[in-house]
Scaffold this active site. Structure first.
Site, short mmCIF file in Angstrom:
data_model
loop_
_atom_site.label_atom_id
_atom_site.label_comp_id
_atom_site.label_asym_id
_atom_site.label_seq_id
_atom_site.Cartn_x
_atom_site.Cartn_y
_atom_site.Cartn_z
CG ASP A 67 -0.30 -0.43 2.51
OD1 ASP A 67 0.95 -0.45 2.56
OD2 ASP A 67 -1.02 -0.73 3.47
CG ASN A 135 -8.95 -1.30 11.68
OD1 ASN A 135 -7.98 -1.94 11.27
ND2 ASN A 135 -9.42 -0.23 11.06
CG HIS A 137 -5.83 -2.08 8.61
ND1 HIS A 137 -6.02 -0.77 8.98
CD2 HIS A 137 -4.51 -2.31 8.74
CE1 HIS A 137 -4.85 -0.24 9.30
NE2 HIS A 137 -3.92 -1.15 9.18
CD GLU A 142 -8.83 1.08 7.43
OE1 GLU A 142 -8.68 0.14 8.23
OE2 GLU A 142 -8.49 2.25 7.67
C1 GLP Z 1 -0.47 0.30 8.58
C2 GLP Z 1 -0.17 -0.54 7.35
C3 GLP Z 1 -0.43 -2.01 7.60
C4 GLP Z 1 0.17 -2.43 8.93
C5 GLP Z 1 -0.50 -1.65 10.03
C6 GLP Z 1 -0.05 -2.06 11.42
O1 GLP Z 1 -1.75 0.79 8.63
N1 GLP Z 1 -0.91 -0.12 6.19
O2 GLP Z 1 0.11 -2.76 6.54
O3 GLP Z 1 0.01 -3.81 9.13
O4 GLP Z 1 -0.18 -0.29 9.83
O5 GLP Z 1 1.08 -1.36 11.78
P1 GLP Z 1 1.96 -1.65 13.02
O6 GLP Z 1 2.82 -2.81 12.64
O7 GLP Z 1 2.78 -0.40 13.19
O8 GLP Z 1 1.07 -1.93 14.18
#
Ligand code: GLP
Length: 235
Positions: A67, A135, A137, A142
């Site tokens: 992304d 959440n 995702h 989402e």
């Molecule tokens: C972002 C990314 C996701 C990732 C998520 C969790 O929103 N788009 O790909 O898994 O954050 O991030 P973290 O690993 O910092 O909790």
């Protein structure tokens, strides 16, 4: 589903890096699906160390990231392109032209079509690395009424903006939209490696892996993947 329960973040990172390294060693021409967020940073550090020591060669690897934020140039410090350069690409020998992310500044509809065609032209993904949002995702898929198959533009949820604000000066600066790989490319990946760390991810991880399969918990679709490895740290 294979679950590896590491004691802490450091062990989780080493174990996850080991799974990725084995993939690259067994298939030096692997297409790796890569992820951003805080969770995979330690695994990327470990991969960089193994590369520096001469034990891991990325010269045949191609990468496709999940992304990118809309509106951010790749040179913006909070863009995911910048994140990948800083945390992995600048430290290993993946040819620059073989590292792919959606562009956050191109026309969104055209860029989604280009990215989907690119993934298909590579023959799909050999191993997809994923984190999980609070959440549920994955990528920026989402919670919503349906799983979306193809690369698409999303409006980020208030929860995601709040969670990701820690990387920005304030929540106001977090882009409201992003482009994300859809569930089709993720589920068609030959292998999926999900990493999650810390007790604050315990509840959502449990819902994703053991609860009902529902687009309200996007990661729950991974229960249907035939080759899923989950590496947790301190959960
Ligand atoms: C972002 C990314 C996701 C990732 C998520 C969790 O929103 N788009 O790909 O898994 O954050 O991030 P973290 O690993 O910092 O909790």
């Amino acid at each position: 589903m294979k679950i590896v329960r590491a004691a802490d973040y450091e062990e989780m990172s080493r174990r996850a890096a080991g799974v990725i390294a084995a993939q690259v060693i067994l298939n030096p021409a692997s297409v790796l699906g890569l992820a951003t967020g805080g969770t995979p940073v330690g695994a990327y550090e470990q991969l960089a160390i193994w590369h520096k020591n001469g034990d891991l060669d990325f010269s045949g690897v191609t990468s496709v990231n999940l992304d990118e934020y809309c509106g951010l140039e790749g040179t913006h410090p909070q863009s995911y392109r910048y994140f990948m350069q800083k945390n992995l690409f600048d430290h290993v020998n993946i040819p620059a032209e073989n590292t792919h992310l959606p562009s956050g500044t191109a026309d969104p509809a055209a860029e989604c079509a280009r990215y989907e065609a690119l993934i298909n032209s590579l023959g799909g993904i050999d191993m997809q690395l994923l984190g999980i949002g609070h959440n549920g995702h994955i990528g920026f898929n989402e919670p919503g009424p349906a799983f979306e198959r193809d690369t698409h533009a999303v409006t980020l949820s208030a929860e995601t903006i709040h969670a990701n604000a820690r990387f920005f000066v304030s929540a106001d600066e977090v882009p409201r939209q992003a482009l994300t790989m859809g569930m089709g490319a993720i589920m068609k990946a030959k292998r999926v490696l999900l990493v999650a760390s810390g007790t604050e991810k315990a509840d959502i991880l449990d819902r994703a892996l053991n609860g009902p399969i529902t687009p309200e918990v996007p990661a729950s679709i991974l229960q249907l993947h035939p080759d899923l490895t989950v590496v947790t740290g301190g959960i």
